[in-house]
Design a protein around this motif. Structure first.
Motif, short mmCIF file in Angstrom:
data_model
loop_
_atom_site.label_atom_id
_atom_site.label_comp_id
_atom_site.label_asym_id
_atom_site.label_seq_id
_atom_site.Cartn_x
_atom_site.Cartn_y
_atom_site.Cartn_z
N GLU A 200 0.83 -1.21 0.00
CA GLU A 200 0.00 0.00 0.00
C GLU A 200 0.87 1.26 0.00
N ALA A 201 1.92 1.28 0.84
CA ALA A 201 2.81 2.43 0.90
C ALA A 201 3.57 2.61 -0.41
N ALA A 202 3.94 1.52 -1.04
CA ALA A 202 4.67 1.60 -2.31
C ALA A 202 3.83 2.26 -3.40
N LYS A 203 2.53 2.02 -3.40
CA LYS A 203 1.66 2.64 -4.41
C LYS A 203 1.59 4.15 -4.23
N GLN A 204 1.75 4.63 -3.01
CA GLN A 204 1.65 6.06 -2.73
C GLN A 204 3.00 6.75 -2.67
N ASP A 205 4.06 6.03 -2.97
CA ASP A 205 5.42 6.56 -2.83
C ASP A 205 5.79 7.40 -4.05
N LYS A 206 5.74 8.70 -3.90
CA LYS A 206 5.98 9.64 -5.00
C LYS A 206 7.24 10.47 -4.73
N PRO A 207 7.87 11.02 -5.77
CA PRO A 207 9.01 11.94 -5.56
C PRO A 207 8.58 13.14 -4.73
N TYR A 208 9.48 13.55 -3.82
CA TYR A 208 9.10 14.55 -2.82
C TYR A 208 10.37 15.14 -2.22
N PRO A 209 10.33 16.36 -1.70
CA PRO A 209 11.47 16.85 -0.91
C PRO A 209 11.58 16.00 0.35
N ARG A 210 12.80 15.63 0.73
CA ARG A 210 12.98 14.70 1.85
C ARG A 210 14.02 15.20 2.84
N THR A 211 13.85 14.77 4.10
CA THR A 211 14.84 14.99 5.16
C THR A 211 15.05 13.68 5.89
N ALA A 212 16.30 13.31 6.13
CA ALA A 212 16.58 12.06 6.83
C ALA A 212 17.88 12.18 7.61
N VAL A 213 18.05 11.30 8.60
CA VAL A 213 19.31 11.16 9.31
C VAL A 213 19.74 9.71 9.23
N VAL A 227 16.94 16.35 0.52
CA VAL A 227 16.70 16.24 -0.92
C VAL A 227 15.75 17.34 -1.34
N ASP A 228 16.16 18.15 -2.31
CA ASP A 228 15.27 19.18 -2.84
C ASP A 228 14.20 18.54 -3.72
N GLY A 229 13.04 19.19 -3.81
CA GLY A 229 11.95 18.66 -4.62
C GLY A 229 10.97 19.73 -5.02
N ARG A 230 9.96 19.32 -5.81
CA ARG A 230 8.90 20.22 -6.30
C ARG A 230 9.45 21.35 -7.15
N TYR A 234 14.93 21.21 -12.02
CA TYR A 234 16.03 21.49 -11.08
C TYR A 234 16.18 20.32 -10.12
N SER A 235 15.15 20.07 -9.33
CA SER A 235 15.14 18.91 -8.45
C SER A 235 13.69 18.55 -8.16
N GLU A 236 13.29 17.36 -8.59
CA GLU A 236 11.90 16.94 -8.47
C GLU A 236 11.68 15.96 -7.33
N GLY A 237 12.75 15.69 -6.55
CA GLY A 237 12.61 14.89 -5.35
C GLY A 237 12.88 13.42 -5.56
N LEU A 238 12.88 12.68 -4.44
CA LEU A 238 13.06 11.23 -4.43
C LEU A 238 11.87 10.56 -3.77
N THR A 239 11.60 9.32 -4.14
CA THR A 239 10.64 8.51 -3.40
C THR A 239 11.31 8.00 -2.13
N ILE A 240 10.51 7.48 -1.21
CA ILE A 240 11.07 6.89 0.00
C ILE A 240 11.99 5.71 -0.36
N ALA A 241 11.57 4.89 -1.31
CA ALA A 241 12.38 3.74 -1.71
C ALA A 241 13.71 4.19 -2.30
N GLU A 242 13.69 5.25 -3.11
CA GLU A 242 14.93 5.77 -3.71
C GLU A 242 15.84 6.36 -2.65
N LEU A 243 15.26 7.08 -1.69
CA LEU A 243 16.06 7.67 -0.62
C LEU A 243 16.71 6.57 0.23
N SER A 244 15.95 5.55 0.55
CA SER A 244 16.49 4.44 1.34
C SER A 244 17.64 3.77 0.62
#
Length: 305
Positions: A200-213, A227-230, A234-244
């Motif tokens: 379910e989460a994978a279906k909703q996983d879209k590119p987005y600005p992200r912050t992580a540690v 990660v810059d996005g929107r 220039y920068s359209e963001g990463l999905t959660i899966a891509e960031l991981s």
């Protein structure tokens, strides 16, 4: 002879209205030309602190900003936004931008941290919070040994212990003796491996600005990832899966935690003239406009007090 200007007040009103309506466009264009260049860069910020900017065009334009800190280096220590004074029950914290937090507490590096509420982002004029407004955090927040925002079920926490070592607690509750702590909603990497999303989460996983540690196995090296996005082309963001996957394969981190993203995603560093934002935040769709947030993760480095 007195000159008459028929319709003069209406003309002034029309000019002022046009100016106000065109202001967001002007700020958007100005921000586009002021963003960090789409080029790779690696440089030392302070002893034990390195900054890396990575520009990629695959699978889409994206800008990734990473600050790595060695917690065992002399003078490196964490700082989390304090809560409001005891007895002020209306809200836990006062909203600040990352730059305001960095300047106020005189840390050398800072980023946004917890998800928070209340929040509203309708137009450049209709937003909440603004700097100084009252807000609450989601998940544990501990500052200088005082926990003022309680853990949240099914969320996780980044805990800084007295030995200047960090760890990510999946249960969301930091151990006794924690000096500073922040919280996020998803563990991204566990034992060096990206955590799989539910179907379910994978279906909703879209590119987005992200912050992580992220942390290494010893808990003494930490990466701050924004990660810059929107921002088209220039920068359209990463999905959660891509960031991981990026954190596990490019940083070789052992564990990682997802923090508040979107227009909150901001990374700043101290300079002789004050805070400098290293990325391109996108509050109310305006590049380089910072969003006031409830909590921040900062670091004193070297001679920082």
């Amino acid at each position: 002879m007195k000159l008459q200007f028929p319709g003069h007040p209406k003309l002034i009103f029309s000019i002022l209205t046009a100016g106000l309506l065109s202001m967001p466009i002007f700020l958007y264009v100005l921000g586009q030309f002021s963003r960090p260049p789409r080029t790779d860069e690696t440089r030392s910020l302070f002893p034990g602190v390195t900054y890396q900017r990575a520009a990629s065009s695959v699978p889409r334009p994206v800008m990734i900003h990473v600050v790595s800190l060695d917690l065992s280096a002399p003078g490196v220590r964490a700082m989390v936004t304090p809560g409001r004074q005891a007895g002020q029950r209306q809200a836990e914290a006062t909203a600040r931008t990352v730059s305001e937090f960095l300047n106020e507490f005189r840390v050398q590096v800072a980023m946004n941290a917890n998800f928070f509420y209340p929040f509203r982002d309708e137009t450049p004029w209709d937003v909440y919070p603004r700097s100084g407004d009252l807000v609450n955090n989601v998940g544990q927040v501990t500052s200088n040994g005082t926990t003022y925002s309680l853990p949240k079920n099914d969320w996780s926490a980044l805990c800084f212990l007295a030995q200047n070592r960090a760890q990510i607690e999946e249960r969301g509750t930091c151990p006794v003796g924690t000096v500073h702590a922040i919280a996020g909603n998803d563990v991204l990497v566990k034992q060096g491996t990206p955590v799989d999303l539910s179907p379910e989460a994978a279906k909703q996983d879209k590119p987005y600005p992200r912050t992580a540690v992220a942390l290494d196995k010893t808990g003494q090296k930490i990466w701050l990832v924004v990660v810059d996005g929107r921002q088209f082309r220039y920068s359209e963001g990463l999905t959660i899966a891509e960031l991981s996957n990026y954190i596990a394969t490019q940083l070789n981190a052992d564990t990682a935690l997802n923090l508040d993203g979107g227009g909150s995603a901001t990374l700043a560093v101290e300079t002789p003239t004050g805070a400098q934002v290293l990325n391109a935040p996108i509050q109310t769709r305006l590049p380089l406009r910072e969003r006031p947030v409830a909590s921040h993760l900062g670091f004193y480095v070297g001679q920082g007090k």
